[in-house]
Motif scaffolding. Structure first.
Motif, PDB file in Angstrom:
ATOM      1  N   SER A  48       0.827  -1.204   0.000  1.00  0.00           N
ATOM      2  CA  SER A  48       0.000   0.000   0.000  1.00  0.00           C
ATOM      3  C   SER A  48       0.857   1.247   0.000  1.00  0.00           C
ATOM      4  O   SER A  48       0.360   2.349   0.082  1.00  0.00           O
ATOM      5  CB  SER A  48      -0.918  -0.003   1.225  1.00  0.00           C
ATOM      6  OG  SER A  48      -0.126   0.047   2.401  1.00  0.00           O
ATOM      7  N   GLY A  49       2.165   1.085  -0.076  1.00  0.00           N
ATOM      8  CA  GLY A  49       3.047   2.241  -0.055  1.00  0.00           C
ATOM      9  C   GLY A  49       3.781   2.355   1.256  1.00  0.00           C
ATOM     10  O   GLY A  49       4.294   3.399   1.599  1.00  0.00           O
ATOM     11  N   GLY A  50       3.833   1.295   2.038  1.00  0.00           N
ATOM     12  CA  GLY A  50       4.618   1.297   3.259  1.00  0.00           C
ATOM     13  C   GLY A  50       3.889   1.852   4.456  1.00  0.00           C
ATOM     14  O   GLY A  50       4.491   2.106   5.479  1.00  0.00           O
ATOM     15  N   GLY A  51       2.588   2.101   4.357  1.00  0.00           N
ATOM     16  CA  GLY A  51       1.841   2.576   5.502  1.00  0.00           C
ATOM     17  C   GLY A  51       2.076   4.032   5.833  1.00  0.00           C
ATOM     18  O   GLY A  51       1.613   4.518   6.846  1.00  0.00           O
ATOM     19  N   LEU A  54       2.266   6.876   1.329  1.00  0.00           N
ATOM     20  CA  LEU A  54       2.967   6.989   0.057  1.00  0.00           C
ATOM     21  C   LEU A  54       2.270   6.126  -0.979  1.00  0.00           C
ATOM     22  O   LEU A  54       1.691   5.097  -0.649  1.00  0.00           O
ATOM     23  CB  LEU A  54       4.423   6.532   0.213  1.00  0.00           C
ATOM     24  CG  LEU A  54       5.278   7.331   1.195  1.00  0.00           C
ATOM     25  CD1 LEU A  54       6.648   6.685   1.331  1.00  0.00           C
ATOM     26  CD2 LEU A  54       5.407   8.775   0.730  1.00  0.00           C
ATOM     27  N   PRO A  55       2.337   6.527  -2.240  1.00  0.00           N
ATOM     28  CA  PRO A  55       1.710   5.711  -3.290  1.00  0.00           C
ATOM     29  C   PRO A  55       2.304   4.314  -3.357  1.00  0.00           C
ATOM     30  O   PRO A  55       3.509   4.126  -3.219  1.00  0.00           O
ATOM     31  CB  PRO A  55       2.023   6.492  -4.564  1.00  0.00           C
ATOM     32  CG  PRO A  55       2.240   7.894  -4.106  1.00  0.00           C
ATOM     33  CD  PRO A  55       2.891   7.760  -2.750  1.00  0.00           C
ATOM     34  N   GLY A  56       1.448   3.343  -3.550  1.00  0.00           N
ATOM     35  CA  GLY A  56       1.863   1.954  -3.705  1.00  0.00           C
ATOM     36  C   GLY A  56       1.272   1.384  -4.972  1.00  0.00           C
ATOM     37  O   GLY A  56       0.878   2.113  -5.886  1.00  0.00           O
ATOM     38  N   ALA A  57       1.179   0.059  -5.015  1.00  0.00           N
ATOM     39  CA  ALA A  57       0.677  -0.623  -6.212  1.00  0.00           C
ATOM     40  C   ALA A  57      -0.727  -0.162  -6.584  1.00  0.00           C
ATOM     41  O   ALA A  57      -1.048  -0.035  -7.761  1.00  0.00           O
ATOM     42  CB  ALA A  57       0.712  -2.131  -6.010  1.00  0.00           C
ATOM     43  N   ARG A 108      -1.222   5.994 -13.438  1.00  0.00           N
ATOM     44  CA  ARG A 108      -0.889   6.474 -12.091  1.00  0.00           C
ATOM     45  C   ARG A 108      -2.103   7.168 -11.507  1.00  0.00           C
ATOM     46  O   ARG A 108      -2.824   7.870 -12.222  1.00  0.00           O
ATOM     47  CB  ARG A 108       0.231   7.513 -12.121  1.00  0.00           C
ATOM     48  CG  ARG A 108       1.554   7.055 -12.578  1.00  0.00           C
ATOM     49  CD  ARG A 108       2.528   8.231 -12.493  1.00  0.00           C
ATOM     50  NE  ARG A 108       3.751   7.936 -13.183  1.00  0.00           N
ATOM     51  CZ  ARG A 108       4.414   8.802 -13.945  1.00  0.00           C
ATOM     52  NH1 ARG A 108       3.954  10.023 -14.120  1.00  0.00           N
ATOM     53  NH2 ARG A 108       5.526   8.452 -14.521  1.00  0.00           N
ATOM     54  N   SER A 109      -2.283   7.046 -10.219  1.00  0.00           N
ATOM     55  CA  SER A 109      -3.322   7.812  -9.532  1.00  0.00           C
ATOM     56  C   SER A 109      -2.883   9.267  -9.439  1.00  0.00           C
ATOM     57  O   SER A 109      -1.698   9.593  -9.584  1.00  0.00           O
ATOM     58  CB  SER A 109      -3.549   7.255  -8.124  1.00  0.00           C
ATOM     59  OG  SER A 109      -2.409   7.514  -7.305  1.00  0.00           O
ATOM     60  N   LYS A 110      -3.850  10.142  -9.173  1.00  0.00           N
ATOM     61  CA  LYS A 110      -3.497  11.556  -8.947  1.00  0.00           C
ATOM     62  C   LYS A 110      -2.550  11.677  -7.765  1.00  0.00           C
ATOM     63  O   LYS A 110      -1.624  12.488  -7.778  1.00  0.00           O
ATOM     64  CB  LYS A 110      -4.755  12.389  -8.712  1.00  0.00           C
ATOM     65  CG  LYS A 110      -5.472  12.768  -9.961  1.00  0.00           C
ATOM     66  CD  LYS A 110      -6.529  13.819  -9.679  1.00  0.00           C
ATOM     67  CE  LYS A 110      -7.096  14.345 -10.984  1.00  0.00           C
ATOM     68  NZ  LYS A 110      -7.976  15.489 -10.782  1.00  0.00           N
TER      69      LYS A 110
END
Length: 196
Positions: A48-51, A54-57, A108-110
């Motif tokens: 999930s981005g390391g909690g 941060l953006p993840g998969a 990519r997400s916003k």
């Protein structure tokens, strides 16, 4: 100054562009690839981005070695279907030519695009300078699923020379890895955009 060249660039043109881009520093797209690998034991980098928010998969971050066929990853699965199909066809043809290809970033997400812009602002000192290397979230073709970044460099060179067979074209003169579906298969690629 990097000139806008016809789409059928030679390998030498690609190397000149790489040298020019390197002299200005890596773009956030390329620089971000250093932390794109999945943590050990995490299939396809589905963190999930390391909690840390941060953006993840789920935001489109792709692990190293991602194929255009890894449709279980949002960064591939949320691409425009026609773009994804063209990149898959190009990947098959490259493989037949003995050239490995990976998608280093796709959709990519916003949130992810905002993070890239924030990093670029810190690196270059202002939003205006950062916009030479990273698009605002409302302008990014990655956020709409209409752009992919491809690696390694020999795969980029192959796509620069042969990507128009699939409708794929390099669209920015300073990003040899960035491709979009902007022509019909076999058509001519339009002139590239040169960031000011």
């Amino acid at each position: 100054m990097i000139e806008t060249t016809p789409r059928r660039s030679t390998a030498l043109t690609g190397l000149v562009i790489v040298a020019a881009v390197t002299s200005f520093g890596l773009t956030a797209c390329a620089a971000d690839q250093t932390d794109a690998a999945a943590p050990p034991g995490t299939p396809h980098g589905k963190s999930s981005g390391g909690g840390k928010g941060l953006p993840g998969a789920a935001d489109g971050k792709l692990p190293a070695g991602t194929s255009a066929f890894d449709t279980d990853l949002p960064g591939i699965g949320k691409l425009d279907p026609e773009l994804r199909k063209a990149v898959q066809q190009a990947e098959k043809a490259m493989k037949a030519d003995g050239i490995p290809m990976q998608v280093t970033t796709g959709w990519r997400s916003k949130k992810y695009q905002i993070e890239l812009m924030d990093k670029a602002i810190k690196q270059y000192g202002s939003r205006e300078k950062a916009k030479k290397y990273v698009a605002d979230p409302d302008e990014s073709h990655h956020v709409t699923g209409h752009a992919v970044d491809i690696g390694p460099t020999n795969a980029d060179d192959w796509l620069i020379r042969k990507g128009n067979r699939y409708g794929l074209c390099q669209t920015y003169s300073n990003e040899i890895w960035h491709f979009e579906l902007v022509t019909t298969p076999g058509g001519d690629c339009p002139p590239m955009t040169t960031p000011s």
